[in-house]
Write an enzyme that holds these catalytic residues in place. Structure first.
Site, short mmCIF file in Angstrom:
data_model
loop_
_atom_site.label_atom_id
_atom_site.label_comp_id
_atom_site.label_asym_id
_atom_site.label_seq_id
_atom_site.Cartn_x
_atom_site.Cartn_y
_atom_site.Cartn_z
N ASP A 1 13.60 -6.71 -2.21
CA ASP A 1 13.92 -8.07 -1.81
C ASP A 1 12.61 -8.84 -1.66
O ASP A 1 11.73 -8.40 -0.91
CB ASP A 1 14.67 -8.00 -0.46
CG ASP A 1 15.04 -9.36 0.08
OD1 ASP A 1 14.59 -10.38 -0.48
OD2 ASP A 1 15.78 -9.40 1.08
N HIS B 1 -8.89 -9.41 11.60
CA HIS B 1 -8.86 -8.75 10.28
C HIS B 1 -7.41 -8.79 9.80
O HIS B 1 -6.50 -8.42 10.55
CB HIS B 1 -9.34 -7.29 10.39
CG HIS B 1 -9.04 -6.51 9.16
ND1 HIS B 1 -9.53 -6.88 7.92
CD2 HIS B 1 -8.26 -5.42 8.94
CE1 HIS B 1 -9.09 -6.03 7.00
NE2 HIS B 1 -8.30 -5.14 7.59
N THR C 1 -0.28 -5.21 -0.99
CA THR C 1 -1.28 -5.89 -0.14
C THR C 1 -2.64 -6.03 -0.83
O THR C 1 -3.62 -6.36 -0.20
CB THR C 1 -1.49 -5.12 1.20
OG1 THR C 1 -2.14 -3.88 0.91
CG2 THR C 1 -0.18 -4.86 1.92
N SER D 1 -1.78 3.82 9.96
CA SER D 1 -2.94 2.91 9.95
C SER D 1 -2.66 1.69 10.84
O SER D 1 -3.57 1.16 11.48
CB SER D 1 -3.30 2.49 8.53
OG SER D 1 -2.36 1.56 8.01
N SER E 1 -10.81 0.69 8.99
CA SER E 1 -10.14 2.00 9.11
C SER E 1 -11.19 3.08 9.28
O SER E 1 -12.35 2.91 8.90
CB SER E 1 -9.32 2.28 7.86
OG SER E 1 -8.25 1.39 7.79
N ASN F 1 -5.31 -8.81 0.68
CA ASN F 1 -6.37 -8.19 1.48
C ASN F 1 -7.69 -8.24 0.74
O ASN F 1 -7.76 -7.82 -0.42
CB ASN F 1 -5.98 -6.73 1.79
CG ASN F 1 -6.85 -6.11 2.88
OD1 ASN F 1 -7.80 -6.72 3.36
ND2 ASN F 1 -6.51 -4.89 3.27
N CYS G 1 -13.34 -2.04 6.38
CA CYS G 1 -13.33 -3.52 6.41
C CYS G 1 -14.25 -4.10 7.47
O CYS G 1 -14.63 -5.26 7.39
CB CYS G 1 -11.91 -4.02 6.65
SG CYS G 1 -10.70 -3.30 5.55
N GLU H 1 -16.27 -1.94 0.39
CA GLU H 1 -15.72 -0.58 0.30
C GLU H 1 -15.27 -0.31 -1.12
O GLU H 1 -14.46 0.56 -1.38
CB GLU H 1 -14.64 -0.31 1.34
CG GLU H 1 -13.61 -1.37 1.54
CD GLU H 1 -12.70 -1.06 2.73
OE1 GLU H 1 -12.20 0.07 2.84
OE2 GLU H 1 -12.47 -1.97 3.54
N LYS I 1 1.67 -8.49 14.77
CA LYS I 1 1.79 -7.41 15.77
C LYS I 1 0.59 -7.40 16.71
O LYS I 1 0.74 -7.27 17.93
CB LYS I 1 1.88 -6.05 15.06
CG LYS I 1 3.15 -5.88 14.23
CD LYS I 1 3.13 -4.54 13.51
CE LYS I 1 4.10 -4.47 12.36
NZ LYS I 1 5.50 -4.65 12.68
#
Ligand code: CAA
Length: 445
Positions: A31, A244, A163, A211, A364, A328, A120, A83, A253
């Site tokens: 979707d 970030h 992403t 993560s 990370s 990202n 990052c 990275e 979140k």
């Protein structure tokens, strides 16, 4: 103490665009709203066949130098955060300096060059290194060029594929900066984690769901540590909080947990108590599980309050505009969140000078860092000189088949020749390999 911070920024996106709702979702059988509403992403930027981390970084740095009238002798340091490096010895900053030396009379032989690695967060670490170098008085009047550049590609059919993104942010760090001054207070949350890593491989091994938990846990530690250094934080203290942003849904979140933390014990908590009760306190629960369950219930209610929605709309939403269109950018991601907020402020004539940002970086592996920035009066002129909206608008929209070709083209294990989809114009381009397997670059007039 001398004010040190970001004097100017330039942003360079990859020239191709993959539309997530129109092009990616149907092929995945998903979707489209999983991407546009769930992750908060509309499109990803990709590098064309002649672009890579060096060209995007060099093109951003070149535009910045032209706009600010800088010459190589003005720059005492070039630090690249990435990275997506393709060499374990020779840093990307040497390639970028080599590109810039093609178009300037002077050279960068006097400049200290390096490459920072910590997923990052290394973009912010490089910014810190530059600030500390100036504060230590070692810069001899020169500024530092900090470049965060990545092609954030995931293996095909992996959870992170939606992403992806590609782009670079170049920042010029000086005394008496025009855009933002950095605080000396910082907070860290750092732990040995295996949430996302690239053990000598191009595409990440990633435990996607974990993560997200690691991001939130380290961010929380960093905020607590920041408060140890700078005192309690309050949502009203900050005009914007750039996080970030691997995808805007992640920031939704993090912002909610941050807000809960900042309002605890304040008049905001008191005012909300009538509607949603007070925040659960650990000492009132027999077990951690019961306490965590109660916290979950509280934040579920909190996110639907007018107070939270209003704060989120003002302090967080404007940081997500660019990210939602480009995906990202790993090391550059928190820096485009800052640009996005400052652009919003300039476009809406906000009187932002003297106000504060709380900048929340994450890498990370894993580490979060939080510091404050004070906005300087020149910020609006600086962000209004950017052409990132035009760059985003004029990206070439690619089909799914073209996306597959571009992904293969940038897969180091496949040496795929591919005709570019766009025409380079007054920019640095990748121009093949030299005898020692080095990458070569040319400036196209
Ligand atoms: N309509 C609206 N929303 C929908 C939907 C629909 N039809 N379908 C799904 N959603 C929502 C889901 O409910 C979910 O939202 P919530 O988390 O708020 O519930 C969201 O869309 C994503 O859906 P899924 O969780 O099912 O997505 P997924 O499991 O396929 O992928 C992911 C999510 C695991 C994060 C994946 O994108 C991933 O692996 N990403 C790479 C890792 C990453 O970015 N981690 C972030 C922290 S680490 C970091 O920040 C460093 C870094 O840069 C990599």
């Amino acid at each position: 103490m001398t004010a040190v911070g970001i004097d100017a920024i330039e942003v360079r996106t990859g020239r191709l665009k993959l539309d997530l709702a129109e092009t990616f979702a149907p092929e995945m059988g998903d979707d489209p709203e999983k991407y546009t509403k769930g992750l908060g992403l509309f499109a990803s930027s990709f590098p064309d066949a002649y672009e890579d981390i060096v060209t995007m970084g060099a093109n951003a740095a070149h535009r910045l130098m032209e706009r600010k009238g800088l010459e190589p002798q003005d720059i005492g340091r070039i630090d690249v955060a990435t990275e997506s490096a393709f060499d374990n010895s020779k840093p990307v900053s040497t390639y970028i300096a080599g590109c810039l030396e093609q178009v300037y009379d002077g050279d960068f032989h006097h400049a200290n060059k390096g490459e920072r690695k910590f997923a990052c967060i290394s973009g912010t670490q490089s910014l810190d290194d530059a600030v500390n170098w100036i504060l230590a008085g070692r810069n001899r009047g020169r500024g530092a060029l900090v470049i965060a550049t990545d092609t954030a590609l995931y293996a095909r059919d992996s959870s992170g594929e939606a992403t992806q993104g590609a782009g670079a942010v170049a920042m010029y760090i000086t005394e008496d900066p025009s855009m933002v001054e950095l605080s000396t207070e910082q907070g860290y949350g750092s732990a040995d984690e295996t949430d996302f890593l690239k053990p000598n491989q191009q595409f990440p091994s990633v435990d996607g769901k974990r993560s997200m938990q690691v991001y939130l846990a380290r961010m929380r530690e960093a905020l607590t540590d920041f408060e140890r250094a700078a005192g309690d934080t309050h949502p009203d203290d900050y005009a914007f909080i750039p996080f970030h942003t691997p995808f805007p849904g992640m920031v939704r979140k993090a912002a909610l947990l941050g807000y809960r933390h900042m309002i605890r014990g304040t008049e905001v908590e008191d005012e909300l108590a009538e509607d949603i009760g007070r925040q659960p306190r650990r000492e009132n629960f027999d077990s951690r599980e019961e306490f965590e369950e109660a916290i979950k219930g509280y934040v579920d209610d909190l996110k639907d309050t007018d107070a939270y929605r209003e704060w989120y709309g003002e302090a967080i939403d404007p940081t997500l505009d660019i990210s939602s269109q480009v995906g990202n950018w790993y090391t550059g991601s928190v820096h485009i969140a800052r640009v996005s907020a400052l652009l919003h402020a300039a476009e809406t004539d906000m009187d932002l000078a003297g106000q504060k940002l709380l900048v929340a970086s994450y890498g990370s592996g894993a580490q979060a860092e939080i510091h404050e920035e004070t906005v300087k009066p020149g910020f609006a002129d600086e962000v209004e000189a950017l052409n990132i909206d035009d760059q985003i608008e004029t990206r070439q929209d690619i089909s799914f088949e073209e996306y597959e070709q571009i992904h293969d083209r940038h897969n180091h294990e496949k040496s795929v020749e591919l005709e570019p989809f766009t025409q380079p114009d007054e920019e640095f381009v990748f121009d093949g390999w030299g005898p020692m397997n080095e990458r070569k670059y040319t400036y196209i007039q």
